[in-house]
Scaffold this active site. Structure first.
Site, PDB file in Angstrom:
ATOM      1  N   SER A   3       0.819  -1.212   0.000  1.00 37.01           N
ATOM      2  CA  SER A   3       0.000   0.000   0.000  1.00 37.01           C
ATOM      3  C   SER A   3       0.854   1.264   0.000  1.00 37.01           C
ATOM      4  O   SER A   3       1.954   1.296   0.557  1.00 37.01           O
ATOM      5  CB  SER A   3      -0.899   0.014   1.251  1.00 37.01           C
ATOM      6  OG  SER A   3      -1.554   1.260   1.392  1.00 37.01           O
TER       7      SER A   3
ATOM      8  N   LYS B 175      -9.316  -0.304  -8.399  1.00 39.09           N
ATOM      9  CA  LYS B 175      -9.969  -0.938  -7.255  1.00 39.09           C
ATOM     10  C   LYS B 175     -10.966   0.035  -6.617  1.00 39.09           C
ATOM     11  O   LYS B 175     -10.615   1.181  -6.332  1.00 39.09           O
ATOM     12  CB  LYS B 175      -8.920  -1.366  -6.227  1.00 39.09           C
ATOM     13  CG  LYS B 175      -9.467  -2.044  -4.977  1.00 39.09           C
ATOM     14  CD  LYS B 175      -8.309  -2.537  -4.125  1.00 39.09           C
ATOM     15  CE  LYS B 175      -8.777  -3.156  -2.813  1.00 39.09           C
ATOM     16  NZ  LYS B 175      -9.236  -2.122  -1.859  1.00 39.09           N
TER      17      LYS B 175
ATOM     18  N   HIS C 145     -14.043  -1.187  -0.368  1.00 36.91           N
ATOM     19  CA  HIS C 145     -12.965  -0.860   0.563  1.00 36.91           C
ATOM     20  C   HIS C 145     -13.160  -1.557   1.909  1.00 36.91           C
ATOM     21  O   HIS C 145     -12.841  -1.005   2.971  1.00 36.91           O
ATOM     22  CB  HIS C 145     -12.882   0.664   0.776  1.00 36.91           C
ATOM     23  CG  HIS C 145     -11.486   1.158   1.055  1.00 36.91           C
ATOM     24  ND1 HIS C 145     -10.701   1.748   0.102  1.00 36.91           N
ATOM     25  CD2 HIS C 145     -10.730   1.159   2.179  1.00 36.91           C
ATOM     26  CE1 HIS C 145      -9.539   2.087   0.625  1.00 36.91           C
ATOM     27  NE2 HIS C 145      -9.532   1.738   1.893  1.00 36.91           N
TER      28      HIS C 145
ATOM     29  N   THR D 116      -6.494   2.723  -6.254  1.00 36.47           N
ATOM     30  CA  THR D 116      -7.705   2.722  -5.435  1.00 36.47           C
ATOM     31  C   THR D 116      -8.425   4.040  -5.634  1.00 36.47           C
ATOM     32  O   THR D 116      -7.835   5.116  -5.454  1.00 36.47           O
ATOM     33  CB  THR D 116      -7.359   2.515  -3.953  1.00 36.47           C
ATOM     34  OG1 THR D 116      -6.698   1.253  -3.811  1.00 36.47           O
ATOM     35  CG2 THR D 116      -8.609   2.525  -3.093  1.00 36.47           C
TER      36      THR D 116
ATOM     37  N   TYR E 213      -2.714   5.483  -4.038  1.00 33.88           N
ATOM     38  CA  TYR E 213      -3.707   6.531  -3.832  1.00 33.88           C
ATOM     39  C   TYR E 213      -3.174   7.761  -4.549  1.00 33.88           C
ATOM     40  O   TYR E 213      -2.034   8.183  -4.315  1.00 33.88           O
ATOM     41  CB  TYR E 213      -3.874   6.862  -2.357  1.00 33.88           C
ATOM     42  CG  TYR E 213      -4.523   5.791  -1.520  1.00 33.88           C
ATOM     43  CD1 TYR E 213      -5.853   5.433  -1.725  1.00 33.88           C
ATOM     44  CD2 TYR E 213      -3.817   5.166  -0.506  1.00 33.88           C
ATOM     45  CE1 TYR E 213      -6.458   4.462  -0.943  1.00 33.88           C
ATOM     46  CE2 TYR E 213      -4.414   4.189   0.284  1.00 33.88           C
ATOM     47  CZ  TYR E 213      -5.736   3.846   0.059  1.00 33.88           C
ATOM     48  OH  TYR E 213      -6.333   2.880   0.834  1.00 33.88           O
TER      49      TYR E 213
END
Length: 405
Positions: free
Chosen positions: A138, A278, A302, A188, A162
């Site tokens: 992540s 996503k 999420h 995402t 992100y």
């Protein structure tokens, strides 16, 4: 007439020994090794981690309806098994994004992973490498892409992005992921602002966790976790430097609520590998993303951690699969706790499933061996489900084998 009774006898010692209570499992490693399912590991995690850390993993947004509905959807699955089929072998390998993996599972991106266990992302990446499934690091991870690649050099390591307000920082982040050999990017898109995770609010959770009167009491009852935490490298973001410690403030300060589908072209120009999106929760969004040529869609809410009352991924999955056809690969994220859940998702049309909370329970319960145990359980459950369904491998799963009651 009275029936004569069988005469009594004294039992032999070996017979008594066989029924006497066995030595209790004294160590956490032993308990992790014999965990029967992910639920067992969740209970072990709750006993080891402080409540505020466990709740960060276990909780979701607002009333947590989205999370509970995602899990409950799998409880509604009814299988329609075939009989009299040769199921002596039930291979679980599947090809995704042009590469074959050992089973249709990806370990999804999770933030602050070293908060759950001192080994954090390194432990998860090593477990994924051993199981021959992908691991996704992540943007909000606590281990760098380089260190993940060093920990699991033979693994298929992905990166999750992100899109933050500071666009040059995005480019720097992607460059570091590429240098570490990561060739799949998971963007995402369902975090324009922070979801209201009320368990974290009530605990006053900060990153890193700080001691106040309530957490001091937790430290008394969870000394092993606090010892590991206080004697390990300080917890910080590996990619996002200088971020504030409040979770909601991190999200609202950094993440860009102005991002649109047009920004995907900019991301594509900066990334030469495969691109997944996503957070898909609508049919029209799925069609639009397929039309612009992304390599995969992840039907996901999420984990219920953003918008409460959002779409339930398993219920939406077949509609997305039908809408995009063969134009892109479709994956499922949300509510997966067992190998039977994975089989159901594949029967409804998913290529594979992302797993998040399940492996974090294992990580909290026992570090890398805990994550390994989760993956071993998922594979064993998947194989058993395939055999009981009467199919000779994941490739034979089809929609006529499942329905939602």
């Amino acid at each position: 007439m009275t029936t004569p009774r069988e005469p009594r006898r004294l039992p032999q010692w070996r017979e008594l020994r066989a029924v006497l209570p066995r030595r209790p499992l004294l160590t956490r490693a032993q308990r992790v090794a014999v965990a029967a399912d992910v639920a067992d590991l969740r209970r072990l995690a709750a006993k080891r981690a402080p409540r505020m850390v466990f709740d960060y993993v276990d909780g979701a947004a607002e009333g947590e309806r989205s999370m509970h509905r995602a899990v409950a959807a799998f409880d509604r699955v009814e299988f329609s098994p075939r009989v009299l089929r040769d199921v002596s072998e039930a291979p679980t390998s599947v090809e995704i994004l042009g590469r074959r993996i050992a089973m249709p599972v990806m370990l999804g991106p999770t933030g602050f992973t070293r908060m759950m266990h001192r080994e954090g992302e390194r432990a998860v990446a090593r477990a994924a490498e051993r199981a021959a499934v992908p691991y996704t690091l992540s943007t909000m991870g606590t281990t760098s892409a380089k260190d993940v690649a060093t920990a699991a050099p033979g693994g298929w390591n992905w990166f999750q992005l992100y899109v933050v307000r500071d666009r040059p920082r995005n480019l720097e982040t992607l460059a570091l992921a590429r240098e570490a050999g990561m060739d799949v990017l998971v963007v995402t898109v369902d975090v324009p602002v922070a979801g209201a995770r009320l368990r974290d609010v009530r605990h006053g959770l900060t990153i890193p966790p700080s001691l106040h009167w309530r957490s001091v009491l937790q430290a008394v009852w969870r000394p092993a976790w606090w010892f590991d935490f206080l004697t390990s490298e300080p917890l910080k973001f590996a990619t996002v430097e200088g971020a504030p410690d409040d979770l909601a403030e991190i999200t609202n300060l950094m993440f860009d609520p102005s991002v649109t589908i047009d920004d995907l072209a900019w991301i594509r120009s900066a990334w030469q590998g495969k691109l997944l999106v996503k957070g898909v929760q609508r049919i029209d969004d799925a069609k639009e993303l397929a039309a612009v040529g992304v390599d995969g869609l992840v039907v996901s809410n999420h984990g219920g951690r953003q918008l409460d009352r959002s779409a339930t991924p398993l219920e939406l999955l077949p509609q997305v699969v039908d809408a995009v056809g063969d134009r892109t690969e479709v994956f499922l994220d949300g509510g997966v706790r067992t190998g039977a859940d994975i089989a159901a998702a594949l029967a409804f049309g998913a290529r594979a499933c992302f797993v998040g909370r399940a492996y974090l329970y294992g990580l909290m319960a026992g570090g890398e061996p805990g994550v390994r145990r989760v993956l071993d359980l998922l594979r064993a459950e998947l194989v058993r489900t395939l055999q009981l369904l009467g199919v000779g491998g994941v490739a034979e799963l089809s929609r006529d084998m499942v329905r939602l009651r």
